[in-house]
Design an enzyme around this catalytic site. Structure first.
Site, PDB file in Angstrom:
ATOM      1  N   ASN A 129      44.061  36.566 -61.908  1.00  0.00           N
ATOM      2  CA  ASN A 129      42.972  37.244 -62.635  1.00  0.00           C
ATOM      3  C   ASN A 129      43.145  38.761 -62.710  1.00  0.00           C
ATOM      4  O   ASN A 129      42.814  39.370 -63.721  1.00  0.00           O
ATOM      5  CB  ASN A 129      41.629  36.940 -61.962  1.00  0.00           C
ATOM      6  CG  ASN A 129      41.282  35.476 -62.041  1.00  0.00           C
ATOM      7  OD1 ASN A 129      41.140  34.918 -63.130  1.00  0.00           O
ATOM      8  ND2 ASN A 129      41.164  34.830 -60.892  1.00  0.00           N
ATOM      9  N   SER A 183      39.504  50.417 -57.693  1.00  0.00           N
ATOM     10  CA  SER A 183      38.501  50.232 -56.636  1.00  0.00           C
ATOM     11  C   SER A 183      38.780  51.102 -55.423  1.00  0.00           C
ATOM     12  O   SER A 183      39.931  51.453 -55.126  1.00  0.00           O
ATOM     13  CB  SER A 183      38.512  48.763 -56.192  1.00  0.00           C
ATOM     14  OG  SER A 183      37.751  48.584 -55.020  1.00  0.00           O
ATOM     15  N   TYR A 241      42.924  42.060 -52.356  1.00  0.00           N
ATOM     16  CA  TYR A 241      42.194  42.521 -53.535  1.00  0.00           C
ATOM     17  C   TYR A 241      42.567  43.985 -53.815  1.00  0.00           C
ATOM     18  O   TYR A 241      42.854  44.366 -54.965  1.00  0.00           O
ATOM     19  CB  TYR A 241      40.687  42.365 -53.286  1.00  0.00           C
ATOM     20  CG  TYR A 241      39.829  43.171 -54.216  1.00  0.00           C
ATOM     21  CD1 TYR A 241      39.686  42.813 -55.559  1.00  0.00           C
ATOM     22  CD2 TYR A 241      39.133  44.297 -53.754  1.00  0.00           C
ATOM     23  CE1 TYR A 241      38.891  43.567 -56.417  1.00  0.00           C
ATOM     24  CE2 TYR A 241      38.334  45.044 -54.597  1.00  0.00           C
ATOM     25  CZ  TYR A 241      38.221  44.681 -55.933  1.00  0.00           C
ATOM     26  OH  TYR A 241      37.433  45.427 -56.776  1.00  0.00           O
ATOM     27  N   LYS A 284      44.317  45.853 -57.100  1.00  0.00           N
ATOM     28  CA  LYS A 284      43.758  47.005 -57.825  1.00  0.00           C
ATOM     29  C   LYS A 284      44.786  48.138 -57.885  1.00  0.00           C
ATOM     30  O   LYS A 284      44.937  48.807 -58.909  1.00  0.00           O
ATOM     31  CB  LYS A 284      42.466  47.461 -57.147  1.00  0.00           C
ATOM     32  CG  LYS A 284      41.326  46.468 -57.306  1.00  0.00           C
ATOM     33  CD  LYS A 284      40.676  46.582 -58.653  1.00  0.00           C
ATOM     34  CE  LYS A 284      40.632  45.338 -59.452  1.00  0.00           C
ATOM     35  NZ  LYS A 284      39.949  45.491 -60.736  1.00  0.00           N
TER      36      LYS A 284
HETATM   37  N1  LIG Z   1      30.846  46.324 -58.546  1.00  0.00           N
HETATM   38  C1  LIG Z   1      31.493  47.256 -57.838  1.00  0.00           C
HETATM   39  O1  LIG Z   1      30.884  47.947 -56.991  1.00  0.00           O
HETATM   40  C2  LIG Z   1      32.962  47.483 -58.047  1.00  0.00           C
HETATM   41  C3  LIG Z   1      33.672  46.820 -59.034  1.00  0.00           C
HETATM   42  N2  LIG Z   1      35.009  47.112 -59.204  1.00  0.00           N
HETATM   43  C4  LIG Z   1      35.783  46.447 -60.250  1.00  0.00           C
HETATM   44  O2  LIG Z   1      35.036  46.443 -61.444  1.00  0.00           O
HETATM   45  C5  LIG Z   1      35.300  45.259 -62.177  1.00  0.00           C
HETATM   46  C6  LIG Z   1      33.987  44.573 -62.513  1.00  0.00           C
HETATM   47  O3  LIG Z   1      33.340  44.267 -61.296  1.00  0.00           O
HETATM   48  P1  LIG Z   1      31.885  43.609 -61.263  1.00  0.00           P
HETATM   49  O4  LIG Z   1      31.232  43.808 -62.570  1.00  0.00           O
HETATM   50  O5  LIG Z   1      31.231  44.074 -60.033  1.00  0.00           O
HETATM   51  O6  LIG Z   1      32.295  42.105 -61.068  1.00  0.00           O
HETATM   52  P2  LIG Z   1      31.599  40.811 -61.716  1.00  0.00           P
HETATM   53  O7  LIG Z   1      32.139  39.633 -60.976  1.00  0.00           O
HETATM   54  O8  LIG Z   1      30.133  41.004 -61.782  1.00  0.00           O
HETATM   55  O9  LIG Z   1      32.215  40.836 -63.179  1.00  0.00           O
HETATM   56  C7  LIG Z   1      33.559  40.504 -63.419  1.00  0.00           C
HETATM   57  C8  LIG Z   1      33.595  39.742 -64.711  1.00  0.00           C
HETATM   58  O10 LIG Z   1      34.948  39.404 -64.990  1.00  0.00           O
HETATM   59  C9  LIG Z   1      34.981  38.101 -65.517  1.00  0.00           C
HETATM   60  N3  LIG Z   1      36.288  37.510 -65.245  1.00  0.00           N
HETATM   61  C10 LIG Z   1      36.829  37.210 -64.035  1.00  0.00           C
HETATM   62  N4  LIG Z   1      38.038  36.664 -64.204  1.00  0.00           N
HETATM   63  C11 LIG Z   1      38.271  36.629 -65.534  1.00  0.00           C
HETATM   64  C12 LIG Z   1      39.350  36.165 -66.326  1.00  0.00           C
HETATM   65  N5  LIG Z   1      40.442  35.618 -65.775  1.00  0.00           N
HETATM   66  N6  LIG Z   1      39.266  36.292 -67.673  1.00  0.00           N
HETATM   67  C13 LIG Z   1      38.161  36.830 -68.258  1.00  0.00           C
HETATM   68  N7  LIG Z   1      37.106  37.277 -67.552  1.00  0.00           N
HETATM   69  C14 LIG Z   1      37.167  37.174 -66.203  1.00  0.00           C
HETATM   70  C15 LIG Z   1      33.869  37.348 -64.787  1.00  0.00           C
HETATM   71  O11 LIG Z   1      33.422  36.253 -65.553  1.00  0.00           O
HETATM   72  C16 LIG Z   1      32.803  38.430 -64.635  1.00  0.00           C
HETATM   73  O12 LIG Z   1      31.867  38.409 -65.682  1.00  0.00           O
HETATM   74  C17 LIG Z   1      36.223  44.406 -61.329  1.00  0.00           C
HETATM   75  O13 LIG Z   1      37.539  44.547 -61.807  1.00  0.00           O
HETATM   76  C18 LIG Z   1      36.109  45.014 -59.949  1.00  0.00           C
HETATM   77  O14 LIG Z   1      37.324  44.879 -59.238  1.00  0.00           O
HETATM   78  C19 LIG Z   1      35.658  48.030 -58.443  1.00  0.00           C
HETATM   79  C20 LIG Z   1      34.999  48.663 -57.440  1.00  0.00           C
HETATM   80  C21 LIG Z   1      33.616  48.447 -57.154  1.00  0.00           C
HETATM   81  O1  LIG Z   2      35.800  46.902 -55.230  1.00  0.00           O
HETATM   82  C1  LIG Z   2      34.723  46.556 -54.818  1.00  0.00           C
HETATM   83  O2  LIG Z   2      34.043  47.366 -53.977  1.00  0.00           O
HETATM   84  C2  LIG Z   2      32.645  47.198 -53.746  1.00  0.00           C
HETATM   85  C3  LIG Z   2      32.317  47.951 -52.461  1.00  0.00           C
HETATM   86  O3  LIG Z   2      33.055  47.398 -51.412  1.00  0.00           O
HETATM   87  P1  LIG Z   2      32.337  46.843 -50.086  1.00  0.00           P
HETATM   88  O4  LIG Z   2      33.456  46.309 -49.244  1.00  0.00           O
HETATM   89  O5  LIG Z   2      31.664  48.031 -49.468  1.00  0.00           O
HETATM   90  O6  LIG Z   2      31.332  45.821 -50.505  1.00  0.00           O
HETATM   91  C4  LIG Z   2      32.312  45.714 -53.635  1.00  0.00           C
HETATM   92  O7  LIG Z   2      30.925  45.538 -53.407  1.00  0.00           O
HETATM   93  C5  LIG Z   2      32.753  45.037 -54.921  1.00  0.00           C
HETATM   94  O8  LIG Z   2      32.468  43.654 -54.879  1.00  0.00           O
HETATM   95  C6  LIG Z   2      34.230  45.202 -55.084  1.00  0.00           C
HETATM   96  O9  LIG Z   2      34.630  44.720 -56.351  1.00  0.00           O
END
Ligand SMILES: NC(=O)C1=CN([C@@H]2O[C@H](COP(=O)(O)OP(=O)(O)OC[C@H]3O[C@@H](n4cnc5c(N)ncnc54)[C@H](O)[C@@H]3O)[C@@H](O)[C@H]2O)C=CC1
Ligand SMILES: O=C1O[C@H](COP(=O)(O)O)[C@@H](O)[C@H](O)[C@H]1O
Length: 257
Positions: free
Chosen positions: A84, A109, A146, A150
């Site tokens: 993914n 990340s 993970y 990234k």
């Molecule tokens: N939420 C956070 O605090 C952080 C998020 N990130 C990064 O931001 C991005 C988005 O994270 P979130 O929105 O929190 O996660 P999320 O899980 O809410 O959203 C990720 C989306 O990607 C889609 N997805 C997963 N695999 C897929 C695939 N193979 N093909 C198409 N779609 C796919 C899922 O259906 C989901 O809607 C991720 O790449 C994550 O690593 C990085 C650091 C922190």
């Molecule tokens: O990259 C990500 O980081 C956030 C924050 O990390 P955490 O270990 O403090 O939870 C995480 O919540 C998120 O799922 C992840 O995609």
């Protein structure tokens, strides 16, 4: 950015923050992994970023990509991040350069550099009085697979920029939570990213002039151990929020007007 913008992972938390904040500012093409529960108010498609045909259809006609799709779990197993996050990101880049996409904004990340948080440095580095600061010029130092995925996404961007000229902005996102910073979690408060600041930094990444960048995506938290200098200088990022302005769920200091 006048051309349509592809937003992968549009149904997730980061996608939601972006669409809430700047949904009206662009012509979007949203990519979902499975059909959305409600009909989106923008063009969309359903597909897998690890599927060549889905990815080619996704990038068709867009001028920029914000690539969020992937497995966001810090504890995600290798087979999942390989398919993914790594394979999916490589396919997105390959399709983007084939299509002549101008810029690629990549959701990296804090976990790409999580192993800087050593036992000797923590928990002090999460506190305002501590001066330890990462600025994006450091080599990645992941603390889990993970984070490896990234960091690999960032390196893929380096390659596709150098080889094909696509503009790349890697945003090392901190901890996105809605409404208020994480409670009783010093690390999360130090790298909190509010929903408005999340939308704003992505808008900056769509508009600013750069070639290849790695910036930190956090709010202007007093506790921070990630520098915002590069995001401010190159992207023009001006965060409005600060985790120190909250007591629990309650905001006690209003953002500057
Ligand atoms: N939420 C956070 O605090 C952080 C998020 N990130 C990064 O931001 C991005 C988005 O994270 P979130 O929105 O929190 O996660 P999320 O899980 O809410 O959203 C990720 C989306 O990607 C889609 N997805 C997963 N695999 C897929 C695939 N193979 N093909 C198409 N779609 C796919 C899922 O259906 C989901 O809607 C991720 O790449 C994550 O690593 C990085 C650091 C922190
Ligand atoms: O990259 C990500 O980081 C956030 C924050 O990390 P955490 O270990 O403090 O939870 C995480 O919540 C998120 O799922 C992840 O995609």
């Amino acid at each position: 950015m006048d051309d349509p913008v592809l937003l992968t992972g549009a149904g997730g938390a980061v996608g939601e923050a972006i669409l809430e904040g700047i949904g009206d500012a662009y012509e979007w093409k949203l990519m979902f992994h499975s059909p959305p529960a409600e009909e989106p108010s923008h063009e969309y498609l359903v597909g897998d970023v690890a599927d060549d045909e889905d990815v080619a259809a996704a990038v068709e006609g867009v001028g920029a990509v914000i690539h969020l799709a992937g497995d966001p779990r810090p504890e995600a197993p290798w087979d999942s991040v390989l398919a993914n996050n790594i394979d999916g990101t490589q396919k997105m880049y390959e399709a983007a350069v084939d299509e002549g996409v101008e810029r690629f904004v990549y959701a990296s990340s804090n976990h790409a550099v999580g192993a800087f948080e050593t036992d000797r440095r923590t928990p002090e580095m999460y506190r305002e009085e501590d001066d330890f600061l990462l600025d994006g010029s450091e080599f990645p130092r992941p603390g889990n697979l993970y984070g490896v995925s990234k960091a690999t996404g960032e390196v893929l961007g380096r390659y596709y920029h150098d080889e094909h000229g696509i503009k790349v902005c890697n945003i090392r996102i901190g901890n996105l939570t809605r409404g208020h910073p994480p409670i009783d979690y010093e690390r999360g408060q130090a790298m909190w990213l509010s929903y408005p600041d999340c939308a704003h930094i992505h808008e900056c990444a769509l508009e600013a002039d750069y070639e290849f960048e790695i910036v930190y995506g956090i709010s202007d938290n007093d506790r921070k151990y990630y520098s915002l200098d590069r995001a401010r200088e190159v992207l023009g990022y001006r965060p409005q929020d600060n985790s120190a302005h909250f007591e629990g769920e309650d905001r006690v200091v209003e953002p500057d007007a």
